[in-house]
Design a protein around this motif. Structure first.
Motif, PDB file in Angstrom:
ATOM      1  N   ARG A  21       0.858  -1.194   0.000  1.00 61.12           N
ATOM      2  CA  ARG A  21       0.000   0.000   0.000  1.00 61.12           C
ATOM      3  C   ARG A  21       0.888   1.235   0.000  1.00 61.12           C
ATOM      4  O   ARG A  21       1.902   1.288   0.698  1.00 61.12           O
ATOM      5  N   VAL A  22       0.492   2.220  -0.799  1.00 66.97           N
ATOM      6  CA  VAL A  22       1.245   3.476  -0.885  1.00 66.97           C
ATOM      7  C   VAL A  22       0.330   4.619  -0.476  1.00 66.97           C
ATOM      8  O   VAL A  22      -0.788   4.743  -0.998  1.00 66.97           O
ATOM      9  N   THR A  23       0.786   5.444   0.446  1.00 67.62           N
ATOM     10  CA  THR A  23       0.018   6.606   0.901  1.00 67.62           C
ATOM     11  C   THR A  23       0.883   7.850   0.752  1.00 67.62           C
ATOM     12  O   THR A  23       2.035   7.869   1.199  1.00 67.62           O
ATOM     13  N   LEU A  24       0.320   8.874   0.116  1.00 62.61           N
ATOM     14  CA  LEU A  24       1.015  10.143  -0.068  1.00 62.61           C
ATOM     15  C   LEU A  24       0.414  11.179   0.871  1.00 62.61           C
ATOM     16  O   LEU A  24      -0.802  11.402   0.854  1.00 62.61           O
ATOM     17  N   VAL A  25       1.244  11.812   1.676  1.00 59.77           N
ATOM     18  CA  VAL A  25       0.793  12.788   2.672  1.00 59.77           C
ATOM     19  C   VAL A  25       1.257  14.179   2.262  1.00 59.77           C
ATOM     20  O   VAL A  25       2.419  14.369   1.889  1.00 59.77           O
ATOM     21  N   ASN A  26       0.341  15.162   2.316  1.00 61.58           N
ATOM     22  CA  ASN A  26       0.611  16.541   1.901  1.00 61.58           C
ATOM     23  C   ASN A  26       0.867  16.621   0.398  1.00 61.58           C
ATOM     24  O   ASN A  26       1.658  17.435  -0.071  1.00 61.58           O
ATOM     25  N   PHE A  27       0.165  15.770  -0.348  1.00 57.58           N
ATOM     26  CA  PHE A  27       0.303  15.718  -1.800  1.00 57.58           C
ATOM     27  C   PHE A  27      -0.863  16.478  -2.430  1.00 57.58           C
ATOM     28  O   PHE A  27      -2.025  16.240  -2.116  1.00 57.58           O
ATOM     29  N   GLY A  28      -0.585  17.395  -3.341  1.00 53.69           N
ATOM     30  CA  GLY A  28      -1.638  18.202  -3.944  1.00 53.69           C
ATOM     31  C   GLY A  28      -2.063  19.341  -3.039  1.00 53.69           C
ATOM     32  O   GLY A  28      -1.406  19.658  -2.053  1.00 53.69           O
ATOM     33  N   VAL A  29      -3.210  19.955  -3.370  1.00 51.79           N
ATOM     34  CA  VAL A  29      -3.618  21.153  -2.629  1.00 51.79           C
ATOM     35  C   VAL A  29      -4.986  21.045  -1.976  1.00 51.79           C
ATOM     36  O   VAL A  29      -5.310  21.819  -1.091  1.00 51.79           O
ATOM     37  N   GLY A  30      -5.858  20.146  -2.376  1.00 51.88           N
ATOM     38  CA  GLY A  30      -7.184  20.069  -1.780  1.00 51.88           C
ATOM     39  C   GLY A  30      -8.114  19.234  -2.613  1.00 51.88           C
ATOM     40  O   GLY A  30      -7.683  18.443  -3.464  1.00 51.88           O
ATOM     41  N   GLY A  31      -9.426  19.410  -2.379  1.00 50.75           N
ATOM     42  CA  GLY A  31     -10.400  18.622  -3.122  1.00 50.75           C
ATOM     43  C   GLY A  31     -10.387  17.179  -2.663  1.00 50.75           C
ATOM     44  O   GLY A  31     -10.459  16.879  -1.481  1.00 50.75           O
ATOM     45  N   ALA A  32     -10.274  16.256  -3.594  1.00 50.23           N
ATOM     46  CA  ALA A  32     -10.242  14.830  -3.269  1.00 50.23           C
ATOM     47  C   ALA A  32      -9.014  14.525  -2.421  1.00 50.23           C
ATOM     48  O   ALA A  32      -7.930  15.061  -2.664  1.00 50.23           O
ATOM     49  N   PRO A  33      -9.164  13.667  -1.410  1.00 51.68           N
ATOM     50  CA  PRO A  33      -8.011  13.327  -0.573  1.00 51.68           C
ATOM     51  C   PRO A  33      -6.949  12.584  -1.369  1.00 51.68           C
ATOM     52  O   PRO A  33      -7.246  11.881  -2.340  1.00 51.68           O
ATOM     53  N   ALA A  34      -5.691  12.737  -0.936  1.00 54.96           N
ATOM     54  CA  ALA A  34      -4.589  12.076  -1.643  1.00 54.96           C
ATOM     55  C   ALA A  34      -4.699  10.559  -1.557  1.00 54.96           C
ATOM     56  O   ALA A  34      -4.097   9.847  -2.375  1.00 54.96           O
ATOM     57  N   THR A  35      -5.469  10.040  -0.581  1.00 57.12           N
ATOM     58  CA  THR A  35      -5.640   8.593  -0.477  1.00 57.12           C
ATOM     59  C   THR A  35      -6.376   8.019  -1.690  1.00 57.12           C
ATOM     60  O   THR A  35      -6.360   6.803  -1.897  1.00 57.12           O
ATOM     61  N   GLU A  36      -7.044   8.878  -2.473  1.00 64.54           N
ATOM     62  CA  GLU A  36      -7.649   8.399  -3.709  1.00 64.54           C
ATOM     63  C   GLU A  36      -6.592   7.816  -4.643  1.00 64.54           C
ATOM     64  O   GLU A  36      -6.873   6.912  -5.429  1.00 64.54           O
ATOM     65  N   LEU A  37      -5.376   8.331  -4.550  1.00 71.09           N
ATOM     66  CA  LEU A  37      -4.291   7.808  -5.376  1.00 71.09           C
ATOM     67  C   LEU A  37      -3.883   6.412  -4.925  1.00 71.09           C
ATOM     68  O   LEU A  37      -3.405   5.607  -5.735  1.00 71.09           O
ATOM     69  N   THR A  38      -4.047   6.126  -3.630  1.00 66.95           N
ATOM     70  CA  THR A  38      -3.683   4.811  -3.098  1.00 66.95           C
ATOM     71  C   THR A  38      -4.432   3.709  -3.842  1.00 66.95           C
ATOM     72  O   THR A  38      -3.891   2.630  -4.102  1.00 66.95           O
ATOM     73  N   LYS A  39      -5.690   3.972  -4.214  1.00 70.56           N
ATOM     74  CA  LYS A  39      -6.518   2.976  -4.907  1.00 70.56           C
ATOM     75  C   LYS A  39      -6.026   2.709  -6.329  1.00 70.56           C
ATOM     76  O   LYS A  39      -6.345   1.664  -6.906  1.00 70.56           O
ATOM     77  N   GLN A  40      -5.291   3.651  -6.901  1.00 67.61           N
ATOM     78  CA  GLN A  40      -4.915   3.554  -8.310  1.00 67.61           C
ATOM     79  C   GLN A  40      -3.440   3.210  -8.516  1.00 67.61           C
ATOM     80  O   GLN A  40      -2.950   3.252  -9.642  1.00 67.61           O
ATOM     81  N   VAL A  41      -2.737   2.880  -7.437  1.00 64.73           N
ATOM     82  CA  VAL A  41      -1.319   2.523  -7.568  1.00 64.73           C
ATOM     83  C   VAL A  41      -1.189   1.177  -8.273  1.00 64.73           C
ATOM     84  O   VAL A  41      -1.884   0.211  -7.942  1.00 64.73           O
ATOM     85  N   MET A  42      -0.302   1.110  -9.242  1.00 64.99           N
ATOM     86  CA  MET A  42      -0.024  -0.142  -9.957  1.00 64.99           C
ATOM     87  C   MET A  42       1.295  -0.755  -9.507  1.00 64.99           C
ATOM     88  O   MET A  42       1.354  -1.930  -9.162  1.00 64.99           O
ATOM     89  N   THR A  43       2.348   0.031  -9.515  1.00 64.02           N
ATOM     90  CA  THR A  43       3.662  -0.454  -9.080  1.00 64.02           C
ATOM     91  C   THR A  43       4.391   0.656  -8.346  1.00 64.02           C
ATOM     92  O   THR A  43       4.115   1.845  -8.546  1.00 64.02           O
ATOM     93  N   VAL A  44       5.331   0.269  -7.496  1.00 62.37           N
ATOM     94  CA  VAL A  44       6.152   1.235  -6.776  1.00 62.37           C
ATOM     95  C   VAL A  44       7.497   0.591  -6.439  1.00 62.37           C
ATOM     96  O   VAL A  44       7.582  -0.626  -6.231  1.00 62.37           O
ATOM     97  N   ASP A  45       8.533   1.399  -6.424  1.00 66.49           N
ATOM     98  CA  ASP A  45       9.847   0.943  -5.972  1.00 66.49           C
ATOM     99  C   ASP A  45       9.950   1.090  -4.466  1.00 66.49           C
ATOM    100  O   ASP A  45       9.298   1.952  -3.864  1.00 66.49           O
ATOM    101  N   ARG A  46      10.786   0.262  -3.859  1.00 63.88           N
ATOM    102  CA  ARG A  46      11.202   0.527  -2.494  1.00 63.88           C
ATOM    103  C   ARG A  46      12.466   1.388  -2.543  1.00 63.88           C
ATOM    104  O   ARG A  46      13.156   1.442  -3.562  1.00 63.88           O
TER     105      ARG A  46
END
Length: 211
Positions: free
Chosen positions: A34-59
């Motif tokens: 799971r990937v969570t971005l904190v203080n990402f963007g400026v407002g509106g939809a929460p950044a956790t919406e991006l968590t649902k759309q993550v496909m791949t990530v590096d460590r």
């Protein structure tokens, strides 16, 4: 009847180890994360919406500069300043435009593309990324983070928007290259520092001079 032979499915250990033989340990699985971005963007939809759309990530990939010391017939190599390679994050692009909007907001925080004005300082746009490796729990069984990387001082170095292609039957995606300053490693839920960040003491010879 017990299946005792399963304890042989591993690499044999020396007798001075904890056990002469042991079963193979369960590995971490690449799709349980799971990937969570904190203080990402400026407002509106929460950044956790991006968590649902993550496909791949590096460590995180820490590394050290190499310092060569020329001494008579030999060369001694010691560790220089540490740094981290960039993280690649791939996101699915959804029909509500939440992903593209949030990424655009973050880019706009880093630089105002309309007014052509830059942010006053890194504090104005840097965000934190949490990369959690999970145990597979879901629903009534809360997932437990086996390992968490807290990636600090993040900013977007590059965004690649996937283009259209009549010959493909795939979801559109976005590739983010994330540059960052530091990464710390923890274990469990609200666990303490392990690995990267673990206090091990700073030594000169055999004398500790602080942690």
């Amino acid at each position: 009847m017990p299946i005792a032979s399963l304890s042989r499915f591993s690499v044999p250990l020396d007798t001075d180890q904890s056990s002469a033989s042991q079963g193979l340990l369960m590995p971490k699985l690449a799709y349980r994360f799971r990937v969570t971005l904190v203080n990402f963007g400026v407002g509106g939809a929460p950044a956790t919406e991006l968590t649902k759309q993550v496909m791949t990530v590096d460590r995180p990939k820490p590394k050290f500069e190499e310092i060569k010391l020329d001494v008579y017939n030999s060369v001694v190599k010691i560790a220089g300043k540490p740094s981290f390679d960039d993280i690649k994050l791939k996101l699915r692009d959804d029909m509500t435009n939440v992903v593209t909007n949030k990424v655009g907001e973050q880019m706009q925080k880093q630089f105002d593309f309309f007014e052509q004005a830059s942010a006053a300082s890194g504090l104005d746009y840097k965000f934190t990324t949490f990369i959690e490796i999970l145990d597979g729990g879901n629903g009534a069984y809360n997932p437990i983070p086996l390992e968490t990387f807290e990636v600090q001082g993040c900013w977007i170095k590059n965004v690649s928007y996937d283009g259209g292609d009549y010959s493909k039957s795939e979801a559109m995606s976005m590739d983010l290259t994330i540059c960052y300053d530091n990464a710390l490693q923890t274990v469990g839920i609200n666990g303490g520092l392990v690995g990267l960040g673990l206090p091990v003491g700073r030594t000169v010879g055999t004398t500790s001079i602080g942690s």
